[in-house]
Design an enzyme around this catalytic site. Structure first.
Site, PDB file in Angstrom:
ATOM      1  N   ASP A   9      44.680  30.217  59.451  1.00 15.03           N
ATOM      2  CA  ASP A   9      44.474  28.810  59.109  1.00 15.03           C
ATOM      3  C   ASP A   9      44.726  28.689  57.610  1.00 15.03           C
ATOM      4  OD1 ASP A   9      43.234  26.156  59.014  1.00 15.03           O
ATOM      5  OD2 ASP A   9      41.558  27.210  58.085  1.00 15.03           O
ATOM      6  N   ASP A  11      43.657  25.493  55.162  1.00 13.68           N
ATOM      7  CA  ASP A  11      42.600  24.852  54.365  1.00 13.68           C
ATOM      8  C   ASP A  11      41.238  25.447  54.674  1.00 13.68           C
ATOM      9  OD1 ASP A  11      44.587  22.056  54.887  1.00 13.68           O
ATOM     10  OD2 ASP A  11      44.168  22.884  52.902  1.00 13.68           O
TER      11      ASP A  11
END
Ligand code: XBP
Ligand code: MG
Length: 266
Positions: A9, A11
């Protein structure tokens, strides 16, 4: 069996970017003559909606305004988000965001072991490029065999679409990969895609019961020799006070053995 890919991922996982996003949202609102200012406490709640455009729409949906005004505001979302993205990428390219502890080290260890890297993120493609080039150098994108982001998937996290797109681009089954996430939405998306998932929460996402939601391992961050994880080894880790790629692989694969054994016993 081995782990062929790590699906990162962006953020909150690669880097703690949400404060920069929050600042960019507020600057875009100000430039548009809107008095909206998302303070940290409110933004933490708004982050329950993934996707910047969706987040703005959700915020407008809750405003105490008439249908006509709401419609006019909704028509401005794309322009607001484009301006926010310009501001955010400038913050990132000016060096305003660093990778979280252990991220680059783990990526290097994985690549050295022949494991590929991929991105599975809700954020916009230009944001991914800005972050990877600002933190890993001009060829930062080349570290990754597959990058699945933003509007490339029909549904955003917690739907599994973006992880499934990354797996399809890698050409591998979920059992050969590991997801690394920071939030409940990200964990749910990865689990729905059949991925064993490591979670490294942060200020914006901490407090959820990640183990109850199926996290394979939860750590405050990945750690470094120079920034060891308190209480490790011995609490969650066996071999070092930071998460090494070989230990991550062992944890993910031992889970599969347990799960397979569970199926055998059933
Ligand atoms: C986090 C998100 C994104 C960012 C803002 O994505 O939900 O919406 O908050 O970026 P992830 P955009 O954790 O999956 O990386 O404004 O480009 O959406
Ligand atoms: Mg995240």
């Amino acid at each position: 069996m081995r782990i062929d890919a790590l699906l990162f991922d962006v953020d909150g996982t690669l880097a703690d970017t949400e404060e920069a996003h929050r600042i960019a949202f507020n600057a875009a609102f100000e430039r548009a003559g809107l008095d909206w200012r998302w303070q940290p406490r409110e933004y933490r709640r708004l982050l329950e909606v993934t996707g910047g455009k969706e987040r703005i729409r959700g915020y407008i949906g809750a405003l105490p305004v008439g249908d006509g005004e709401r419609r006019r505001l909704l028509e401005r979302v794309s322009a607001l988000h484009e301006d926010k993205t310009r501001i955010y990428t400038r913050i990132v390219r000016d060096g305003g965001v660093r990778l979280r502890p252990g991220v680059e080290r783990l990526m290097r260890e994985a690549l050295a072991a022949g494991c590929r890297l991929a991105i599975a993120t809700t954020t916009s493609a230009v944001n991914v490029q800005a972050l990877l080039e600002a933190t890993l150098g001009a060829r930062g994108l080349d570290w990754f065999s597959a990058i699945a982001c933003g509007d490339q998937a029909l549904r955003k996290k917690p739907a599994p679409d973006i992880h499934q797109l990354a797996l399809a681009r890698l050409g591998i089954e979920p059992a050969r990969a590991v997801a690394i996430e920071d939030s409940l939405n990200g964990l749910r998306a990865a689990r729905a895609a059949g991925l064993w998932t490591l979670v490294t929460p942060n200020f914006w996402t901490e407090g959820a019961d990640f183990e109850r939601e199926g996290a394979g391992l939860v750590l405050p961050h990945l750690g470094e020799p120079a920034l060891p994880l308190a209480g490790e080894p011995g609490h969650r880790l066996r071999h070092a006070a930071w998460l090494r790629f070989d230990e991550l692989t062992r944890a993910a694969l031992s889970h599969r053995v347990d799960a397979a054994a569970g199926v055998m016993q059933a």
